[in-house]
Design a protein around this motif. Structure first.
Motif, short mmCIF file in Angstrom:
data_model
loop_
_atom_site.label_atom_id
_atom_site.label_comp_id
_atom_site.label_asym_id
_atom_site.label_seq_id
_atom_site.Cartn_x
_atom_site.Cartn_y
_atom_site.Cartn_z
N CYS A 202 -56.76 -15.74 -22.38
CA CYS A 202 -56.51 -14.30 -22.32
C CYS A 202 -56.43 -13.75 -23.74
CB CYS A 202 -55.22 -14.01 -21.57
SG CYS A 202 -54.90 -12.24 -21.36
N VAL A 203 -57.20 -12.70 -24.00
CA VAL A 203 -57.20 -12.09 -25.33
C VAL A 203 -56.56 -10.70 -25.34
CG1 VAL A 203 -59.19 -13.40 -26.14
CG2 VAL A 203 -59.56 -11.20 -24.99
N GLY A 204 -56.06 -10.25 -24.18
CA GLY A 204 -55.37 -8.97 -24.18
C GLY A 204 -55.20 -8.36 -22.80
N HIS A 205 -54.16 -7.53 -22.67
CA HIS A 205 -53.91 -6.74 -21.46
C HIS A 205 -53.85 -5.27 -21.88
CE1 HIS A 205 -52.79 -10.41 -19.31
NE2 HIS A 205 -51.95 -10.70 -20.29
N TYR A 206 -54.46 -4.40 -21.08
CA TYR A 206 -54.56 -2.99 -21.44
C TYR A 206 -54.38 -2.13 -20.19
CZ TYR A 206 -57.06 -5.59 -25.03
OH TYR A 206 -57.41 -6.52 -25.98
N TYR A 207 -53.51 -1.14 -20.27
CA TYR A 207 -53.36 -0.21 -19.15
C TYR A 207 -54.53 0.77 -19.16
CZ TYR A 207 -48.60 -1.71 -18.09
OH TYR A 207 -47.51 -2.45 -17.71
N LEU A 208 -55.16 0.90 -18.00
CA LEU A 208 -56.28 1.84 -17.88
C LEU A 208 -55.88 3.13 -17.17
CD1 LEU A 208 -59.28 -0.49 -16.89
CD2 LEU A 208 -58.49 0.18 -19.17
N LEU A 209 -55.05 3.01 -16.15
CA LEU A 209 -54.67 4.18 -15.36
C LEU A 209 -53.44 3.83 -14.53
CD1 LEU A 209 -55.65 7.10 -14.55
CD2 LEU A 209 -56.79 6.02 -12.61
N GLY A 210 -52.30 4.46 -14.83
CA GLY A 210 -51.08 4.14 -14.09
C GLY A 210 -50.73 2.67 -14.20
N TRP A 211 -50.57 2.02 -13.03
CA TRP A 211 -50.22 0.61 -12.98
C TRP A 211 -51.45 -0.30 -13.00
CZ3 TRP A 211 -45.59 -1.70 -13.59
CH2 TRP A 211 -44.47 -0.89 -13.51
N VAL A 212 -52.62 0.27 -13.16
CA VAL A 212 -53.85 -0.54 -13.19
C VAL A 212 -54.03 -1.12 -14.59
CG1 VAL A 212 -56.33 -0.58 -12.87
CG2 VAL A 212 -54.91 0.83 -11.37
N MET A 213 -54.12 -2.42 -14.66
CA MET A 213 -54.21 -3.12 -15.94
C MET A 213 -55.50 -3.92 -16.04
SD MET A 213 -51.59 -5.96 -17.56
CE MET A 213 -50.51 -4.72 -18.31
N LEU A 214 -56.12 -3.85 -17.20
CA LEU A 214 -57.26 -4.69 -17.55
C LEU A 214 -56.76 -5.92 -18.30
CD1 LEU A 214 -60.25 -5.44 -18.30
CD2 LEU A 214 -59.98 -3.86 -20.25
N SER A 215 -57.14 -7.10 -17.83
CA SER A 215 -56.88 -8.35 -18.55
C SER A 215 -58.23 -8.94 -18.94
CB SER A 215 -56.11 -9.34 -17.67
OG SER A 215 -54.86 -8.81 -17.29
N VAL A 216 -58.38 -9.25 -20.23
CA VAL A 216 -59.65 -9.78 -20.74
C VAL A 216 -59.48 -11.26 -21.08
CG1 VAL A 216 -61.47 -9.55 -22.45
CG2 VAL A 216 -60.24 -7.51 -21.66
N PHE A 217 -60.39 -12.08 -20.58
CA PHE A 217 -60.37 -13.52 -20.81
C PHE A 217 -61.70 -13.93 -21.45
CE2 PHE A 217 -57.63 -12.61 -17.26
CZ PHE A 217 -56.54 -13.45 -17.43
N VAL A 218 -61.65 -14.94 -22.30
CA VAL A 218 -62.84 -15.47 -22.92
C VAL A 218 -62.93 -16.96 -22.64
CG1 VAL A 218 -61.73 -15.91 -25.15
CG2 VAL A 218 -64.21 -15.58 -25.04
N LYS A 219 -64.15 -17.44 -22.42
CA LYS A 219 -64.35 -18.87 -22.14
C LYS A 219 -64.64 -19.60 -23.45
CE LYS A 219 -67.06 -22.13 -19.43
NZ LYS A 219 -68.07 -22.31 -18.36
#
Length: 202
Positions: free
Chosen positions: A185-202
C-alpha cells in the motif's frame, strides 16, 4: 455455499442493471471517477482492468482521457455487461467480459493497472480477490481500490444489503489484504465522504 451466494448476487445485479445509472453513476460515481483520475499513474499504451465494471462508465472515462489505453471490464452480472456493451463508444479499445473476481479469466501479469470502484464491499472472500488482482498485475502495476471506509480499525462493518450483505474495511484491513497478496500500500485518500481510495503497487 459460495457458488449459491454468487448466483444470488448475479441475479440481484441483473435485476438492478436497467436502472442502475439513474441514481448511482450519474450522481456519485461520476464525482468519484473524476477525483480518482487525480491519483492515477499509467505507462504509455496502458492495458487496464476494471474489476466489477458494472455499466462501464469508468472505462468509458478512462478511454476518453487516455487515447492509447486498452481495457477490459469484468463483472459478474450479464445484464450489467449488456448495458455496458450497448453504450460502448470505444469498441476497438475496450471490451467487457463476464467473470468472477475470485477466479479471473486472465493471464499472470496481464495488466498495468486494476481498478475496483464500490464493488469490493460485495465480495464474500476479499482476500481471494486480492490474490487474483496480484496475479493479473504486472510487476510495478497498481491496484486502485475505491470503497467505503470501515469506521473501526479492528472490526469489519457489515450491512445486510444485497445477498450475503456488504462489508466495509478499514485502511489497516486493506493493507493486510495487500500484504498477504504481495501488494504494498502506497497511500489512502478520501475521495468523497467516507469513500476512500487505497493504492497498492506490486
Amino acid at each position: 455455499m459460495t457458488s449459491n451466494i454468487f448466483n444470488q448476487k448475479q441475479n440481484f445485479f441483473d435485476r438492478w442493471a436497467p436502472n442502475y445509472d439513474i441514481i448511482f453513476t450519474t450522481i456519485i460515481y461520476q464525482s468519484l471517477h473524476k477525483r480518482l483520475l487525480d491519483y492515477v499513474e499509467l505507462p504509455e499504451n496502458p492495458y487496464i482492468l476494471d474489476l466489477g465494471c458494472g455499466t462501464g462508465r469508468l472505462l468509458h472515462r478512462f478511454a476518453n482521457e487516455f487515447p492509447t489505453l486498452k481495457g477490459i471490464g469484468l463483472d459478474l452480472s450479464a445484464e450489467m455487461l449488456r448495458q455496458a456493451r450497448l453504450r460502448n463508444q470505444h469498441r476497438e479499445r475496450v471490451i467487457y467480459k463476464q467473470g468472477n473476481a475470485e477466479s479471473m479469466p486472465f493471464a499472470e501479469g496481464q495488466f498495468d493497472g486494476v481498478f475496483n470502484t464500490i464493488s469490493f464491499l460485495h465480495y464474500p472472500n476479499p482476500q481471494e480477490v486480492f490474490m487474483e488482482v496480484s496475479r493479473v498485475l504486472r510487476v510495478g502495476g497498481r491496484f486502485h481500490l475505491v470503497d467505503y471506509k470501515g469506521r473501526d480499525e479492528n472490526e469489519i462493518n457489515f450491512i445486510p444489503f444485497s445477498p450475503n450483505g456488504i462489508r466495509f474495511y478499514s485502511p489497516a484491513r486493506r493493507e493486510e489484504f495487500g500484504r498477504v497478496a504481495g501488494l504494498r500500500c502506497v497511500g489512502h485518500y478520501y475521495l468523497l465522504g467516507w469513500v476512500m481510495l487505497s493504492v497498492f503497487v506490486k
